[in-house]
Design an enzyme around this catalytic site. Structure first.
Site, PDB file in Angstrom:
ATOM      1  CB  SER A 145      -1.210   0.007   1.090  1.00  0.00           C
ATOM      2  OG  SER A 145      -2.066   0.724   1.167  1.00  0.00           O
ATOM      3  CG  ASP A 208      -8.163  -2.300  -2.842  1.00  0.00           C
ATOM      4  OD1 ASP A 208      -8.595  -1.354  -1.953  1.00  0.00           O
ATOM      5  OD2 ASP A 208      -6.887  -2.697  -2.710  1.00  0.00           O
ATOM      6  CG  HIS A 237      -5.997  -1.806   0.620  1.00  0.00           C
ATOM      7  ND1 HIS A 237      -5.481  -1.709  -0.603  1.00  0.00           N
ATOM      8  CD2 HIS A 237      -5.555  -1.192   1.506  1.00  0.00           C
ATOM      9  CE1 HIS A 237      -4.355  -0.774  -0.288  1.00  0.00           C
ATOM     10  NE2 HIS A 237      -4.432  -0.620   1.023  1.00  0.00           N
TER      11      HIS A 237
END
Length: 266
Positions: A145, A208, A237
């Site tokens: 991320s 996501d 996610h």
């Protein structure tokens, strides 16, 4: 009619100006929601001098049987304490592991920023290559991320053995705006990924909602080097590993075995 068009133009210009000011003032606060530290330092824990003057807390998990070192860049709501379970799993799956906290995270000093993230990864990379004597081609970057930003940046500038991205974004602002709307951005990954030529493994959840799937697809398509991907259905996610552990570890292992054998460290 002309007056009406002019008023619309003025309104749009004012809205855009407000967006620019909002992004300038509040971007870092939105990108870095720093959680309270989930750990305390232990004796012998690596403390790295960062190029920006901060002291970066790190952890090293040795594995004499490992062919490569996984240099882990965590997400924006994590620190080394929260990442520990994943780091231990990486070691159990055949990696040597090194991870660090960004400025302001965990027990690292400073205030989080894009520049601080890049500087802290530079400190980790220097520690591995200069202090531990690990050859760059043995280092595989893992960007989770937010961590995709410093990982892609370093891979575009320094020699490494490979790059793994999980839940990576085109840029920080485009997570919110979809399109590039501002004259500057934070963590402009899509502008840098074309300069990354080492092998890539891209992991992204199709459902996501935090960093939509098209971000991972576009980064993957733009990367010019050898690449593999794992697109995970029925995951979001933050739960790819939990949702599909067998596929996840199979992809990680296939990628590790596909890498060129690293030269022995000095």
């Amino acid at each position: 009619m002309f007056d009406g068009v002019l008023l619309i133009f003025i309104g749009l210009a004012a809205a855009y100006g407000a967006l620019v000011v909002f992004a300038w003032l509040l971007a870092d606060a939105m990108i870095f929601p720093v959680p309270p530290s989930t750990y305390t330092d232990v004796p012998g824990q690596p403390k790295l001098p960062s190029p920006d003057g901060n002291t970066i807390t790190a952890v090293f998990l040795p594995n004499p049987a490992a062919s490569h070192v996984l240099l882990f860049c965590h997400g924006n709501k994590m620190d080394l304490g929260k990442a520990d379970e994943r780091l231990q799993l990486f070691r159990a799956h055949g990696w040597e592991v090194f991870a660090f906290d960004y400025p302001g995270y965990g027990t690292s000093t400073g205030t989080p920023s894009e520049a601080g993230c890049h500087a802290s990864l530079a400190a980790a990379y220097a520690y591995l290559t200069k202090i531990k004597g690990i050859s760059p081609e043995k280092i595989v970057l893992y960007g989770l991320s937010l961590g995709s930003g410093p990982a892609i940046d370093l891979a575009s500038r320094e020699p490494v053995g490979g790059l793994i991205l999980e839940g990576a974004f085109l840029s920080a602002f485009r997570v919110v705006t979809h399109w590039k709307l501002l004259p500057w951005d934070r963590f402009d990954n899509i502008a840098k990924i074309g300069r990354v030529h080492v092998p890539l493994l891209s992991i992204h959840a199709r459902e996501d909602r935090t960093v939509p799937f098209f971000h991972g697809q576009k980064l993957y398509a733009t990367h010019p080097g050898p690449k593999q991907h794992l697109w995970v259905s029925d995951a979001h996610h933050n739960n790819i590993l939990e949702a599909s552990p067998l596929a996840y570890w199979d992809a990680i292992e296939r990628f590790r075995l596909s890498l060129a054998p690293a030269q022995p460290s000095a």
